[in-house]
Scaffold this motif. Sequence first.
Motif, PDB file in Angstrom:
ATOM      1  N   GLY A   1      36.553  41.944  38.143  1.00  0.00           N
ATOM      2  CA  GLY A   1      35.509  40.986  38.478  1.00  0.00           C
ATOM      3  C   GLY A   1      35.942  39.810  39.316  1.00  0.00           C
ATOM      4  O   GLY A   1      35.095  39.110  39.875  1.00  0.00           O
ATOM      5  N   THR A   2      37.234  39.544  39.425  1.00  0.00           N
ATOM      6  CA  THR A   2      37.748  38.495  40.299  1.00  0.00           C
ATOM      7  C   THR A   2      39.005  39.014  40.984  1.00  0.00           C
ATOM      8  O   THR A   2      39.630  39.978  40.518  1.00  0.00           O
ATOM      9  N   LEU A   3      39.373  38.365  42.080  1.00  0.00           N
ATOM     10  CA  LEU A   3      40.608  38.693  42.769  1.00  0.00           C
ATOM     11  C   LEU A   3      41.651  37.677  42.345  1.00  0.00           C
ATOM     12  O   LEU A   3      41.720  36.568  42.857  1.00  0.00           O
ATOM     13  N   GLU A   4      42.459  38.061  41.362  1.00  0.00           N
ATOM     14  CA  GLU A   4      43.501  37.204  40.817  1.00  0.00           C
ATOM     15  C   GLU A   4      44.724  38.057  40.513  1.00  0.00           C
ATOM     16  O   GLU A   4      44.613  39.235  40.206  1.00  0.00           O
ATOM     17  N   ALA A   5      45.870  37.449  40.574  1.00  0.00           N
ATOM     18  CA  ALA A   5      47.106  38.154  40.257  1.00  0.00           C
ATOM     19  C   ALA A   5      47.031  38.733  38.854  1.00  0.00           C
ATOM     20  O   ALA A   5      46.604  38.064  37.906  1.00  0.00           O
ATOM     21  N   GLY A   6      47.409  39.985  38.722  1.00  0.00           N
ATOM     22  CA  GLY A   6      47.390  40.679  37.448  1.00  0.00           C
ATOM     23  C   GLY A   6      46.157  41.525  37.221  1.00  0.00           C
ATOM     24  O   GLY A   6      46.157  42.386  36.335  1.00  0.00           O
ATOM     25  N   LYS A   7      45.098  41.298  37.995  1.00  0.00           N
ATOM     26  CA  LYS A   7      43.868  42.068  37.805  1.00  0.00           C
ATOM     27  C   LYS A   7      43.870  43.328  38.667  1.00  0.00           C
ATOM     28  O   LYS A   7      44.672  43.479  39.600  1.00  0.00           O
ATOM     29  N   ALA A   8      42.965  44.232  38.345  1.00  0.00           N
ATOM     30  CA  ALA A   8      42.857  45.483  39.088  1.00  0.00           C
ATOM     31  C   ALA A   8      42.640  45.204  40.569  1.00  0.00           C
ATOM     32  O   ALA A   8      41.847  44.333  40.941  1.00  0.00           O
TER      33      ALA A   8
END
Length: 411
Positions: free
Chosen positions: A367-374
Amino acid sequence: MDWDSLWFNGHAATMATAAGPAGVVRDAAVAVKDGRIAWIGPRAELPPGRAAEEHDLGGRWVTPGLIDAHTHLVFGGNRAREFEMRLEGASYEEIARAGGGIVSTVAATRAASEDALVASAAVRLERLLAEGVTVMEIKSGYGLDLPTERAMLRAARALGERYPVTVRTTCLAAHALPPDYAGRPDDYIGLVCDTILPALAEEGLVDAVDAFCERIAFSPEQTARVFDTARRLGLPVKLHADQLSDGGADGGGAALAARYGALSADHVEHTGEEAVRAMAAAGTVAMLLPGAFYMLRETKLPPIDLFRRHGVPMAVSTDCNPGTSPAVSLLLMLNMACTLFRLTPQEALAGVTRNAAKALGMGATHGTLEAGKAADLAVWDIGDPAELCYWLGANPCAAVVRDGRLVRGGV
């Protein structure tokens, strides 16, 4: 530092709150490792490293992959004739009470093979994937018996295996009263609680449980029995709530959903302020479904200002179904959410990314573009993210990346 891929020379609307309402990063770079975002930020600040693949975005915009968090994608037949009946003046309730509505789709779905259900749903799915959808929820609820509910959920799982999309399945066996249980709603709820839900959960086919709490469906008391069963099975719940009426703060609808800590309360046109307060306290997302509102020519708007005032996250979905929202465009729903419900473009985009992930219990990973996310990305040929809510009938999606792999289009 070594990465699997690097995406650069574009602008990112990360939808993360830390960098502003839409988390805009101009001239951004996104580094991907093992299907996850390893780093995102201004390209000028990119740490030294090498990437096995480099992708020049050419000045395009990147958002998180879109999430369609409320669909009934798997079903048999269609209900185009009921669309004509509504145009001739029949109400949704009148059609349902005359044997149409959900129960007509139940008959068509029971008659379809599992392969046929997969094939027909795939046509709808491909249209959504072409618009940048990388995650979607698919409900059952047109079987209303164990064999067909199982077939629907198996079909949903098969779609997730065959296509580049993450599928979350929801058991909606408490969707309507099947004809073979006419006049015996409590007996049918007993079947759902004692047989259907336990069996399908044991088979690993259920990620969440839903119900339709409404005067033409099931009472708050019957819905509570379903939710109690879900709780015993360790499954989260969500609810079709307050679409046609408001059960009140102590009765059905969104208030009931909040009491059970539901992931979302969906439709919510008739939800009152006390129920909104309860949703806020429970962390329950308001799932807005403008397609159904439009198709049914409703006039009672969801309480958008109350959701804003009390900090209730708002998600937006197609509600793709054969009767009240035959919608296969999530981008069109963005426009409808803005024009019909008066969401801002930023709110609408959050509704199909950050808040949609929360509505599926996936906020920690999607759901967001952040380090650690898909590393699920949608790449757009636009000049500003608001254009995703602006154009009617256009699809500016240039490419789709899922788990760090390019699965559609090219950059």
